[in-house]
Design an enzyme around this catalytic site. Structure first.
Site, PDB file in Angstrom:
ATOM      1  N   CYS A 146      17.216  14.744   0.893  1.00  0.00           N
ATOM      2  CA  CYS A 146      17.518  16.179   0.887  1.00  0.00           C
ATOM      3  C   CYS A 146      18.359  16.666   2.056  1.00  0.00           C
ATOM      4  O   CYS A 146      18.075  16.388   3.224  1.00  0.00           O
ATOM      5  CB  CYS A 146      16.220  16.972   0.817  1.00  0.00           C
ATOM      6  SG  CYS A 146      16.530  18.737   0.529  1.00  0.00           S
ATOM      7  N   ARG A 172      17.228  17.745 -19.114  1.00  0.00           N
ATOM      8  CA  ARG A 172      18.369  18.385 -18.428  1.00  0.00           C
ATOM      9  C   ARG A 172      19.195  17.407 -17.593  1.00  0.00           C
ATOM     10  O   ARG A 172      18.644  16.701 -16.736  1.00  0.00           O
ATOM     11  CB  ARG A 172      17.839  19.522 -17.531  1.00  0.00           C
ATOM     12  CG  ARG A 172      18.931  20.334 -16.838  1.00  0.00           C
ATOM     13  CD  ARG A 172      18.357  21.573 -16.115  1.00  0.00           C
ATOM     14  NE  ARG A 172      17.573  22.365 -17.029  1.00  0.00           N
ATOM     15  CZ  ARG A 172      16.291  22.700 -16.836  1.00  0.00           C
ATOM     16  NH1 ARG A 172      15.666  22.337 -15.741  1.00  0.00           N
ATOM     17  NH2 ARG A 172      15.647  23.415 -17.742  1.00  0.00           N
TER      18      ARG A 172
HETATM   19  N1  SAM Z   1      11.569  22.671  -1.801  1.00  0.00           N
HETATM   20  C1  SAM Z   1      11.180  22.640  -3.156  1.00  0.00           C
HETATM   21  C2  SAM Z   1      10.605  21.324  -3.584  1.00  0.00           C
HETATM   22  O1  SAM Z   1      10.909  20.307  -2.999  1.00  0.00           O
HETATM   23  O2  SAM Z   1       9.846  21.322  -4.554  1.00  0.00           O
HETATM   24  C3  SAM Z   1      12.271  23.039  -4.112  1.00  0.00           C
HETATM   25  C4  SAM Z   1      13.707  22.615  -3.934  1.00  0.00           C
HETATM   26  S1  SAM Z   1      14.039  20.885  -4.060  1.00  0.00           S
HETATM   27  C5  SAM Z   1      15.683  20.855  -3.446  1.00  0.00           C
HETATM   28  C6  SAM Z   1      14.105  20.555  -5.795  1.00  0.00           C
HETATM   29  C7  SAM Z   1      14.424  19.170  -6.274  1.00  0.00           C
HETATM   30  O3  SAM Z   1      15.809  18.921  -6.175  1.00  0.00           O
HETATM   31  C8  SAM Z   1      13.798  17.987  -5.580  1.00  0.00           C
HETATM   32  O4  SAM Z   1      12.483  17.765  -5.991  1.00  0.00           O
HETATM   33  C9  SAM Z   1      14.703  16.860  -6.019  1.00  0.00           C
HETATM   34  O5  SAM Z   1      14.235  16.274  -7.224  1.00  0.00           O
HETATM   35  C10 SAM Z   1      16.040  17.540  -6.251  1.00  0.00           C
HETATM   36  N2  SAM Z   1      17.022  17.157  -5.228  1.00  0.00           N
HETATM   37  C11 SAM Z   1      17.074  17.607  -3.964  1.00  0.00           C
HETATM   38  N3  SAM Z   1      18.093  17.028  -3.280  1.00  0.00           N
HETATM   39  C12 SAM Z   1      18.695  16.176  -4.142  1.00  0.00           C
HETATM   40  C13 SAM Z   1      19.801  15.276  -4.030  1.00  0.00           C
HETATM   41  N4  SAM Z   1      20.458  15.118  -2.887  1.00  0.00           N
HETATM   42  N5  SAM Z   1      20.153  14.560  -5.121  1.00  0.00           N
HETATM   43  C14 SAM Z   1      19.473  14.712  -6.284  1.00  0.00           C
HETATM   44  N6  SAM Z   1      18.419  15.540  -6.440  1.00  0.00           N
HETATM   45  C15 SAM Z   1      18.029  16.262  -5.393  1.00  0.00           C
HETATM   46 FE1  SF4 Z   2      12.277  20.631   1.525  1.00  0.00          FE
HETATM   47 FE2  SF4 Z   2      12.395  20.594  -1.149  1.00  0.00          FE
HETATM   48 FE3  SF4 Z   2      14.330  19.438   0.362  1.00  0.00          FE
HETATM   49 FE4  SF4 Z   2      11.930  18.328   0.240  1.00  0.00          FE
HETATM   50  S1  SF4 Z   2      13.354  18.604  -1.485  1.00  0.00           S
HETATM   51  S2  SF4 Z   2      13.148  18.652   2.117  1.00  0.00           S
HETATM   52  S3  SF4 Z   2      10.608  20.114   0.136  1.00  0.00           S
HETATM   53  S4  SF4 Z   2      13.845  21.596   0.255  1.00  0.00           S
END
Ligand code: SAM
Ligand code: SF4
Ligand code: DTB
Length: 312
Positions: free
Chosen positions: A59, A262
């Site tokens: 992330c 999706r």
């Molecule tokens: N913080 C919250 C959580 O983690 O539940 C919500 C936002 S988080 C960004 C939502 C989802 O986006 C994550 O669980 C992950 O599956 C997906 N995601 C985040 N960063 C990603 C990346 N670089 N590539 C693909 N999927 C990603």
């Molecule tokens: Fe935070 Fe969600 Fe990113 Fe995990 S995926 S670091 S909980 S924003």
């Protein structure tokens, strides 16, 4: 065909690795029989960006990694509603608000009240409303449901076994608890995962088995391809071959015949032809708009051209 909730990971592994033609044909049949035939268009908006205390290895928004993302406080309610109206005008029918929180703010916290106002405002546009705010309790989800929330997104990301290789600040059971709380609150469940984290095919089978054995199945299943982010532990990770992605889509359709499957993050790395193959294999939803949460997505014009070629 009955809808099952008793899949073994061995069965799912065989689907994922068996003859491709047979898998695609089975997915196509189930898609025609059970699934919505249109392609749902969902717009994402990051309402609170970066500075997240969690350590999800993929992330851009984790405070633990040095990435290009600049942290931003919770957006104003009016700006969120404005963005929802624009998305509606562009053709989106679902609006998903994401926040980089470990958990949704407590009831009574002004940020939680602001999120409720955002939900009300987005619901007023006539779109489905989804939120993804981290962990949440049944009480918080009930309040959000009363404000007009359709669904809560909370991904399992990968198999139970591989999960701790990617995220250490919470457990698989924490995720399952929030998902169960959403169900109890009467909120639809949006739950999926990511391909390309360095997981094995057995891990993909493990994730799909977990999803398929939820009863009821998640109403929507986002399948993300890792967007490798510089500065994260997963930067430079090798891309997943398209056929493996296609197999995951088709398998999700076979296991969860009615769900919205999706095409999510990483769709911009697929050609239009490949996306059309995914729709034929069971996908019936996409994230639209030029940005996902922090990463680039696909141009509206490009998507409009593609969607217009699909006959429902
Ligand atoms: N913080 C919250 C959580 O983690 O539940 C919500 C936002 S988080 C960004 C939502 C989802 O986006 C994550 O669980 C992950 O599956 C997906 N995601 C985040 N960063 C990603 C990346 N670089 N590539 C693909 N999927 C990603
Ligand atoms: Fe935070 Fe969600 Fe990113 Fe995990 S995926 S670091 S909980 S924003
Ligand atoms: C999901 O499964 N994918 C979306 C949504 N649910 C919240 C998020 C994708 C994030 C991609 C990376 C980024 O934009 O930072």
């Amino acid at each position: 065909m009955e809808i099952r909730h008793d899949w073994s990971s061995k069965e799912v592994h065989s689907l994922l690795t068996g003859p491709l033609d047979a898998l695609l044909a089975r997915a196509r049949d189930l898609h025609r029989e059970f699934a919505a035939q249109d392609v749902q268009q969902c717009q994402l908006l990051s309402i609170k960006t970066g500075a997240c205390p969690e350590d999800c290895g993929y992330c851009s928004q984790s405070a633990r990694f040095k990435t290009e993302v600049k942290p931003e406080a919770l957006m104003d309610v009016t700006a969120v509603i404005e963005s929802a109206r624009t998305a509606r005008a562009e053709g989106a029918t679902r609006f998903c608000m994401g926040a980089a929180w470990r958990q949704a703010p407590k009831e009574g916290d002004k940020r939680f009240e602001a999120v409720l106002d955002m939900i009300r405002g987005v619901a007023d546009t006539g779109m489905e409303v989804c939120c993804t705010l981290g962990m949440a309790t049944e009480e918080q989800l009930t309040k959000m449901k009363e404000a007009g929330l359709t669904a809560y997104n909370h991904n399992l990301d990968t198999s139970r076994e591989f999960y701790p290789e990617v995220i250490t600040t919470r457990t698989y059971d924490d995720r399952l608890n929030t998902l169960a709380a959403a169900r109890r609150a009467g909120v639809q469940v949006c739950c999926g995962g990511i391909l390309g984290l360095g997981e094995s095919v057995a891990d993909r089978a493990g994730l799909l088995t977990e999803l398929a054995n939820m009863d009821p199945h998640p109403e929507s299943v986002p399948v993300n391809l890792l967007v490798p982010i510089d500065g994260t532990p997963l930067e430079g990770t090798e891309a997943v071959p398209f056929e493996e992605f296609l197999r995951a889509i088709a398998t999700a359709r076979v296991l969860m015949p009615k769900a919205r499957v999706r095409l999510s993050a990483g769709r911009n790395t697929l050609t239009e032809e490949q996306q059309l193959q995914c729709f034929a294999a069971g996908a019936n939803s996409i994230f639209v708009g030029e940005k996902l949460l922090t990463a680039p997505n696909v141009d509206w014009d490009q998507d409009r051209r593609m969607v217009s070629q699909l006959s429902p």
